[in-house]
Design a protein around this motif. Structure first.
Motif, PDB file in Angstrom:
ATOM      1  N   ALA A   3       0.830  -1.207   0.000  1.00 58.57           N
ATOM      2  CA  ALA A   3       0.000   0.000   0.000  1.00 58.57           C
ATOM      3  C   ALA A   3       0.869   1.263   0.000  1.00 58.57           C
ATOM      4  N   GLU A   4       2.003   1.200   0.730  1.00 59.57           N
ATOM      5  CA  GLU A   4       2.911   2.359   0.734  1.00 59.57           C
ATOM      6  C   GLU A   4       3.503   2.588  -0.655  1.00 59.57           C
ATOM      7  N   PHE A   5       3.824   1.495  -1.315  1.00 57.64           N
ATOM      8  CA  PHE A   5       4.329   1.592  -2.678  1.00 57.64           C
ATOM      9  C   PHE A   5       3.326   2.318  -3.568  1.00 57.64           C
ATOM     10  N   SER A   6       2.074   1.899  -3.499  1.00 57.57           N
ATOM     11  CA  SER A   6       1.049   2.491  -4.360  1.00 57.57           C
ATOM     12  C   SER A   6       0.883   3.980  -4.078  1.00 57.57           C
TER      13      SER A   6
ATOM     14  N   LYS B 280      -0.702   2.002 -11.968  1.00 56.76           N
ATOM     15  CA  LYS B 280      -1.259   0.942 -11.102  1.00 56.76           C
ATOM     16  C   LYS B 280      -2.175  -0.001 -11.868  1.00 56.76           C
ATOM     17  N   GLU B 281      -2.794   0.507 -12.925  1.00 60.87           N
ATOM     18  CA  GLU B 281      -3.744  -0.328 -13.681  1.00 60.87           C
ATOM     19  C   GLU B 281      -3.082  -1.491 -14.410  1.00 60.87           C
ATOM     20  N   SER B 282      -1.764  -1.468 -14.512  1.00 60.93           N
ATOM     21  CA  SER B 282      -1.094  -2.579 -15.187  1.00 60.93           C
ATOM     22  C   SER B 282      -0.199  -3.378 -14.236  1.00 60.93           C
TER      23      SER B 282
ATOM     24  N   TYR C  48      -1.352  -5.329  -7.729  1.00 53.03           N
ATOM     25  CA  TYR C  48      -2.420  -4.372  -7.426  1.00 53.03           C
ATOM     26  C   TYR C  48      -3.768  -4.856  -7.982  1.00 53.03           C
ATOM     27  N   LYS C  49      -3.743  -5.260  -9.225  1.00 54.49           N
ATOM     28  CA  LYS C  49      -4.990  -5.723  -9.862  1.00 54.49           C
ATOM     29  C   LYS C  49      -5.516  -7.005  -9.216  1.00 54.49           C
TER      30      LYS C  49
END
Lengths: 165, 165
Positions: free
Chosen positions: A55-58, B24-26, B30-31
């Motif tokens: 989450a920190e990365f994001s 983030k979408e790729s 995350y996805k």
């Protein structure tokens, strides 16, 4: 249209439970969870030294991409709950990587920026992240398979309500 | 708005941080996490009345499929940590759905079985689960897309170490 039930498809007796039981290997949620845990485990190991959680990365990547975004905008875009986001930002601020600045117009809303140290940190973070992501792409079979996976996950997520709603 | 760049300040060029930042979408992890949360959210809502969490579902389904499995076998197969598994089984036992029986050969190892009430419960659970899973398959586009997704996730998981190792 709804009366289109196939013969025998609705009969259930005490003895036929096992036949109808799903095999976990074909259950979407189960497989997603196992795969997500594997990818996060690799991520966390890769970032053990830098002490960066997913989450920190994001959040850091998003601030770096678009400096000045509001806290609520980032939290919403990433699906992080308000309380968790505040704690996360407290951590980044205490490490000297990011800071909250009061907005010129709306002084109650804070916009987020990287510090100069945060900018250096993010460059190192991205290089480290590439190692991790390339390892995952390799496991999948290549960039084409990565794109296929993302496209399928996007189908699942289409029209997703915000986690706070 | 280009006139604000001061001499010596960082310019956003091809070699600069923002250009290298992942969208983030790729990002696979995350996805996966967003999709897993969505599927689990639907699962939890679907099972709110029956009070079945995803891990409980997996354990009940596995005991129903193969009665007599050992605690360690189920925990390992599902990637549930020992302490969490014991708490989960305590819950299922106190609800009268499953029980632990001492093995004939190795009396220290407990084998797991459904109670008659547990068997009735599992039949209802599977019917409810079908609603949820069909909804997810529909989101994906159909059974073929589900199979594609499972195959890609299996590639990620190939050679996965056990979570306890």
């Amino acid at each position: 249209m709804t009366a289109d039930i196939k013969p025998g498809s609705r009969r259930r007796g005490a003895s036929d439970t096992p036949a109808e039981l799903p095999d976990k290997e074909s259950i979407i949620g189960y497989k997603l969870r196992r795969a997500q845990l594997l990818v996060f485990q690799d991520f966390i190991q890769t970032f053990a030294k830098m002490k960066v959680r997913p989450a920190e990365f994001s959040v850091l990547a998003m601030i770096a991409r678009t400096p000045g975004l509001k806290q609520t905008e980032i939290a919403e875009a990433l699906g992080i709950k308000r309380a968790n986001f505040v704690a996360l930002m407290d951590g980044l601020e205490s490490r000297g990587l990011a800071d909250r600045r009061k907005g010129d117009i709306d002084r109650r809303s804070h916009s987020l920026h990287l510090t100069p140290e945060g900018e250096r940190f993010v460059r190192k973070m991205i290089a480290t992240w590439n190692e991790h992501e390339n390892r995952m792409i390799e496991r999948l079979g290549g960039p084409q398979e990565r794109d296929q996976l993302i496209a399928l996950l996007d189908r699942l997520l289409a029209g997703e309500p915000s986690p706070d709603e």
